[in-house]
Design an enzyme around this catalytic site. Sequence first.
Site, PDB file in Angstrom:
ATOM      1  N   ASP A   1       1.470   4.728   2.304  1.00 39.85           N
ATOM      2  CA  ASP A   1       1.115   5.328   3.597  1.00 39.85           C
ATOM      3  C   ASP A   1       1.531   6.795   3.645  1.00 39.85           C
ATOM      4  OD1 ASP A   1       0.507   2.638   5.011  1.00 39.85           O
ATOM      5  OD2 ASP A   1       2.554   2.346   4.297  1.00 39.85           O
TER       6      ASP A   1
ATOM      7  N   ASP B   1       0.852  -1.183   0.000  1.00 41.94           N
ATOM      8  CA  ASP B   1       0.000   0.000   0.000  1.00 41.94           C
ATOM      9  C   ASP B   1       0.893   1.240   0.000  1.00 41.94           C
ATOM     10  OD1 ASP B   1       1.106   0.272   2.522  1.00 41.94           O
ATOM     11  OD2 ASP B   1      -0.785   0.174   3.607  1.00 41.94           O
TER      12      ASP B   1
ATOM     13  N   ASP C   1      -3.280   4.546   2.692  1.00 48.30           N
ATOM     14  CA  ASP C   1      -3.606   4.881   4.084  1.00 48.30           C
ATOM     15  C   ASP C   1      -3.233   6.330   4.349  1.00 48.30           C
ATOM     16  OD1 ASP C   1      -4.475   2.399   4.768  1.00 48.30           O
ATOM     17  OD2 ASP C   1      -3.001   2.076   6.361  1.00 48.30           O
TER      18      ASP C   1
END
Length: 377
Positions: A206, A204, A301
């Site tokens: 962040d 992902d 995120d």
Amino acid sequence: AVNDSEVTPFSVPSYACQRRSTLKNHNAVLTDSLSLLAENAELSDEDGRGVAFRRAAAVLKALPSAVTKMSQLKGLPCLGEHSLRVIKDILENGASSEVESTKESERFKALKVLTGIFGVGSKTADRWIREGIHNLQQLRDSGQTLNRAQQAGLEHYDDIKQPVSLAEAEAIRGIVGRAVASVSPEAQIVLTGGFRRGKLTGHDVDFLITHPEEGSEVGLMPKLVSWLESQGLLLYQKTTRNSYLEGSEGPGRPPSNIDRFERCLSIFKLSAGQTGRGVQSEETAASPSAAERRWRAVRVDLVVSPISQFAFALLGWTGSKLFERELRRWAGHEKGMSLSSHALYDNKQGRYIRASSEEEIFAHLGLEFIPPTERNA
Ligand code: DGT
Ligand code: MG
């Protein structure tokens, strides 16, 4: 040939936060095997065993050369009986029977596939497996009720399991940067997680966002999310108050401004044009090819922190997960302090210790500063 008495044993400090762990790993075969056993333990809700394997792998990652003999491991910390058995098997037979049988087990394979769905944890996966669901097709056919996150996760499964490249992470940084600038011009944004540690891929992307004026970060997250949604950039988003590590804060911790600390778990719609090199998703029967779609789904995120907590948030969201865990263990066991991604609390003095940089936090903990690229434990 070198005989045993001439083999110099390695020496490594026992906490991962006392070591410099770069991405260079001379023992990848051993650490991959131990990591797989750690993953299997974590997926089976055996966190204690998981951590033991993670610590053992981290010690091997920190060694300056490849292990060839068991005698080199004498005196090294964190290598339990079980990990030593696995290492010995690999050194002597080229592979560990336990690792091979775990890798091939139907249960492990099913846990991997099901928890690979965004929004599905090990408990849900375990329940599904007990109901005879082992793969995505069986899940789709089962009529199980999925929450919004899981529906999005299933829909974008192929994209999300595809690693995110640094180029894609930078493209998203550009987008989020523009979004932040338009809703709060003074706000600042930092790429955290694995990319801050120098990794070239991640699962992902962040980000940590703050505002130089304490209090001005309040309300930033909803504005940011609205902006991104209005541009059609979000396939899914859920904003929550951050409750990670609750309970590990200092005893008698007063209610603080932690309520302002927000997190948004999202799935971005990244257009091919935005990375300049096209999407990297594979063509599958279930979803149209990347070329037809011209975009891919990427897990992102977002975290907003007040400036007073920024250094702690930056340290806490940079990872690795084991490095973070070891920092908190060091703080608690060696210093009588409680560290979280909000604060550092001195249990004996009964007070919070301020810090405005990661360097200051390491200093308060009595640790040599380890830069992000050397936190890859
Ligand atoms: P990746 O994305 O596979 O390359 O690996 P990382 O290291 O970026 O790991 P990730 O994205 O799961 O998490 C980033 C860091 O943030 C991780 O090293 C530890 C920390 N972290 C993860 N989840 C939480 C959470 O719920 N709360 C807090 N405070 N920190 C978290
Ligand atoms: Mg990450």
